[in-house]
Scaffold this motif. Structure first.
Motif, PDB file in Angstrom:
ATOM      1  N   PRO A  66     -43.507   0.804  70.870  1.00 53.28           N
ATOM      2  CA  PRO A  66     -42.548   0.458  70.730  1.00 53.28           C
ATOM      3  C   PRO A  66     -42.390   0.010  69.141  1.00 53.28           C
ATOM      4  CG  PRO A  66     -43.819  -0.457  71.743  1.00 53.28           C
ATOM      5  CD  PRO A  66     -44.161   0.881  71.592  1.00 53.28           C
TER       6      PRO A  66
ATOM      7  N   TRP B 282     -48.730  -1.476  68.543  1.00 57.89           N
ATOM      8  CA  TRP B 282     -48.960  -1.482  69.626  1.00 57.89           C
ATOM      9  C   TRP B 282     -49.560  -0.015  68.866  1.00 57.89           C
ATOM     10  CZ3 TRP B 282     -50.273  -1.585  74.633  1.00 57.89           C
ATOM     11  CH2 TRP B 282     -50.120  -2.714  74.984  1.00 57.89           C
TER      12      TRP B 282
ATOM     13  N   ARG C 145     -54.249  -4.292  73.748  1.00 53.73           N
ATOM     14  CA  ARG C 145     -53.242  -4.291  73.313  1.00 53.73           C
ATOM     15  C   ARG C 145     -52.407  -3.742  72.368  1.00 53.73           C
ATOM     16  NH1 ARG C 145     -50.069  -6.598  77.356  1.00 53.73           N
ATOM     17  NH2 ARG C 145     -48.447  -7.064  76.139  1.00 53.73           N
TER      18      ARG C 145
ATOM     19  N   THR D  17     -37.913   4.320  83.399  1.00 54.18           N
ATOM     20  CA  THR D  17     -39.636   3.615  82.512  1.00 54.18           C
ATOM     21  C   THR D  17     -39.994   4.320  81.990  1.00 54.18           C
ATOM     22  OG1 THR D  17     -40.363   2.615  84.517  1.00 54.18           O
ATOM     23  CG2 THR D  17     -38.914   1.092  83.763  1.00 54.18           C
TER      24      THR D  17
ATOM     25  N   LEU E 108     -43.873   0.601  80.163  1.00 59.86           N
ATOM     26  CA  LEU E 108     -42.152   0.097  78.565  1.00 59.86           C
ATOM     27  C   LEU E 108     -40.900   0.044  79.316  1.00 59.86           C
ATOM     28  CD1 LEU E 108     -44.359   1.881  77.213  1.00 59.86           C
ATOM     29  CD2 LEU E 108     -43.838   1.242  75.146  1.00 59.86           C
ATOM     30  N   ASP E 109     -39.794  -0.282  78.418  1.00 61.80           N
ATOM     31  CA  ASP E 109     -38.321  -0.487  79.310  1.00 61.80           C
ATOM     32  C   ASP E 109     -38.063   0.465  77.809  1.00 61.80           C
ATOM     33  OD1 ASP E 109     -36.089  -0.504  78.720  1.00 61.80           O
ATOM     34  OD2 ASP E 109     -35.768  -2.744  79.489  1.00 61.80           O
TER      35      ASP E 109
ATOM     36  N   THR F  71     -35.305  -1.031  74.954  1.00 64.43           N
ATOM     37  CA  THR F  71     -35.493  -1.670  74.051  1.00 64.43           C
ATOM     38  C   THR F  71     -37.716  -2.306  73.909  1.00 64.43           C
ATOM     39  OG1 THR F  71     -36.483  -3.364  76.310  1.00 64.43           O
ATOM     40  CG2 THR F  71     -34.716  -3.877  75.779  1.00 64.43           C
ATOM     41  N   GLY F  72     -37.860  -1.282  74.317  1.00 59.92           N
ATOM     42  CA  GLY F  72     -39.468  -1.146  73.907  1.00 59.92           C
ATOM     43  C   GLY F  72     -40.746  -1.817  74.239  1.00 59.92           C
ATOM     44  N   ARG F  73     -40.077  -2.935  75.354  1.00 56.38           N
ATOM     45  CA  ARG F  73     -40.542  -4.130  76.277  1.00 56.38           C
ATOM     46  C   ARG F  73     -41.276  -3.844  76.670  1.00 56.38           C
ATOM     47  NH1 ARG F  73     -39.820  -7.898  80.322  1.00 56.38           N
ATOM     48  NH2 ARG F  73     -37.732  -6.814  81.008  1.00 56.38           N
ATOM     49  N   ILE F  74     -42.758  -4.048  76.759  1.00 53.31           N
ATOM     50  CA  ILE F  74     -43.705  -4.131  78.242  1.00 53.31           C
ATOM     51  C   ILE F  74     -43.560  -4.220  78.839  1.00 53.31           C
ATOM     52  CG2 ILE F  74     -46.539  -3.929  77.854  1.00 53.31           C
ATOM     53  CD1 ILE F  74     -45.362  -2.143  75.602  1.00 53.31           C
ATOM     54  N   LEU F  75     -43.729  -3.521  80.431  1.00 50.68           N
ATOM     55  CA  LEU F  75     -43.138  -4.456  81.618  1.00 50.68           C
ATOM     56  C   LEU F  75     -44.295  -5.082  82.380  1.00 50.68           C
ATOM     57  CD1 LEU F  75     -40.298  -2.079  82.229  1.00 50.68           C
ATOM     58  CD2 LEU F  75     -39.964  -4.528  81.245  1.00 50.68           C
TER      59      LEU F  75
END
Length: 356
Positions: A59, A63, A74, A89, A113-114, A117-121
């Motif tokens: 993302p 990372w 992380r 995902t 990950l999404d 958006t690259g958001r960590i889920l």
């Protein structure tokens, strides 16, 4: 129909780093897993492919920039596999340490990950009872709420329930999950893989599939054979690991493979590292070549997208020094290729990709 000409394969990506995993979102965006093998210390680990076929860090931020000595809880350290399932995902399997070193606490993990958006889920790591010393995440499949992950270090399968949070370790260290010393890991032309001192790779349970109905769990070490056990048996805690081992069935002898995938008709697609080809193995045991091409050097983890296109990363792993008699002969760019699946091949009907 049997495809063998180069024109049947399309180049999806050219990577300066070894690309061993590929996954494609429902919208058609291509993601790559880029492991930190020797010589690849500056890899970005996980990437989204742009329109020019180049990998872009995903993302982004810390990372993708881990270096030796930094916290790996992380950040992506050693991405061994990626996959994408029904919910669109992206899942990343991070072994947490480069080849030859031990992961620091929290570095060996599963990351969701999404894709937009690259958001960590979600970040999943497990205690020593589930992942003891020497255990290594390898590959991942999801069916419903269950995540299945092979352990290629000691041998075994980890099953995590996303709804309840419970985690099982099954068939731990059982011989059926390990290389038997008879089936040898080979490369092109049947060359036995070894390092400069003649040491051969000792990889336990690696390739993994769960069929579309969630009935069978399939697995193999890279040299085969292909085996299976009922998912219901794996979940039955009245059965010990010794008892489970007695329920494992041999499905087929296979060549040394880098990866597999499965379709909704129960066909296996085998990334044949000995013959630079992709082989289809039907549920009835019939085999045929889907495509053969000299660019398929150590074809690895396969992926079928929603358009029924098969994606094939070609990481050249058999040319790494520790698998190539001490000689490092890999060379960029590392290709990811694709081929549209026909409706049948040599009389074998082909299905859709299994989404889990």
């Amino acid at each position: 129909m049997k495809a063998s000409a180069k024109e049947t394969l399309f180049v999806v990506a050219r990577s300066p780093f070894i690309a061993s995993g590929v996954a494609v979102s429902h919208e058609g965006e291509v993601f790559l897993g880029l492991p930190r093998f020797p010589g690849m210390e500056k890899t970005i680990s996980l990437a989204r492919v742009n329109k020019s076929g180049e990998p872009i860090p995903f993302p982004g931020g810390s990372w993708n920039t881990w270096q030796k000595g930094q916290d790996g809880s992380r950040a992506f350290v050693m991405v061994n596999a990626i996959h994408l399932f029904r919910d669109n995902t992206l899942w990343v399997v991070d072994q947490g340490a480069p080849v030859g070193s031990q992961p620091e606490p929290g570095a060996q993990k599963l990351v969701q990950l999404d894709v937009k958006t690259g958001r960590i889920l979600r970040v999943l790591s497990f205690p020593h009872a589930v992942m003891p010393s020497g255990a290594r995440f390898n590959d991942l499949r999801i069916h419903g709420d269950l995540i299945f992950v092979t352990d290629s270090g000691l041998g075994g399968v980890i099953i995590h329930n996303l709804s309840t949070g419970t985690t099982l370790r099954r068939l731990s260290g059982q011989k059926v999950m390990q290389n038997d010393g008879v089936h040898l890991h080979k490369g092109i032309g049947g060359r036995i893989l070894a390092d400069g001192n003649g040491k051969r790779p000792d990889i336990a349970s690696d390739d993994i599939e769960v069929d579309a109905g969630g009935t069978w769990f399939y697995f193999a070490v890279p040299a085969g054979p292909l085996k299976r056990i009922g998912v219901a048996d794996l979940l039955d805690m009245a059965l010990t690991d010794d008892q489970l081992a007695q329920k494992v069935e041999i499905v087929a002898e296979i060549p040394s493979v880098g990866g597999t995938c499965m379709d909704t008709r129960g066909n296996f697609y085998l990334a044949d590292a000995e013959n630079s080809r992709i082989t289809v193995l039907s549920p009835e045991g019939k085999r045929t070549t889907l495509v053969q091409d000299e660019r398929l050097i150590s074809p690895d983890a396969l992926f079928i997208d929603r358009e029924r296109t098969l994606y094939i990363p070609c990481p050249q792993l058999q040319k790494l020094a520790f698998l190539n008699n001490g000689r490092d002969e890999v060379h960029a760019p590392f290709l990811v290729l694709s081929i549209p699946l026909p409706r049948s091949v040599d009389g074998i009907p082909l299905g859709e990709g299994v989404e889990g």
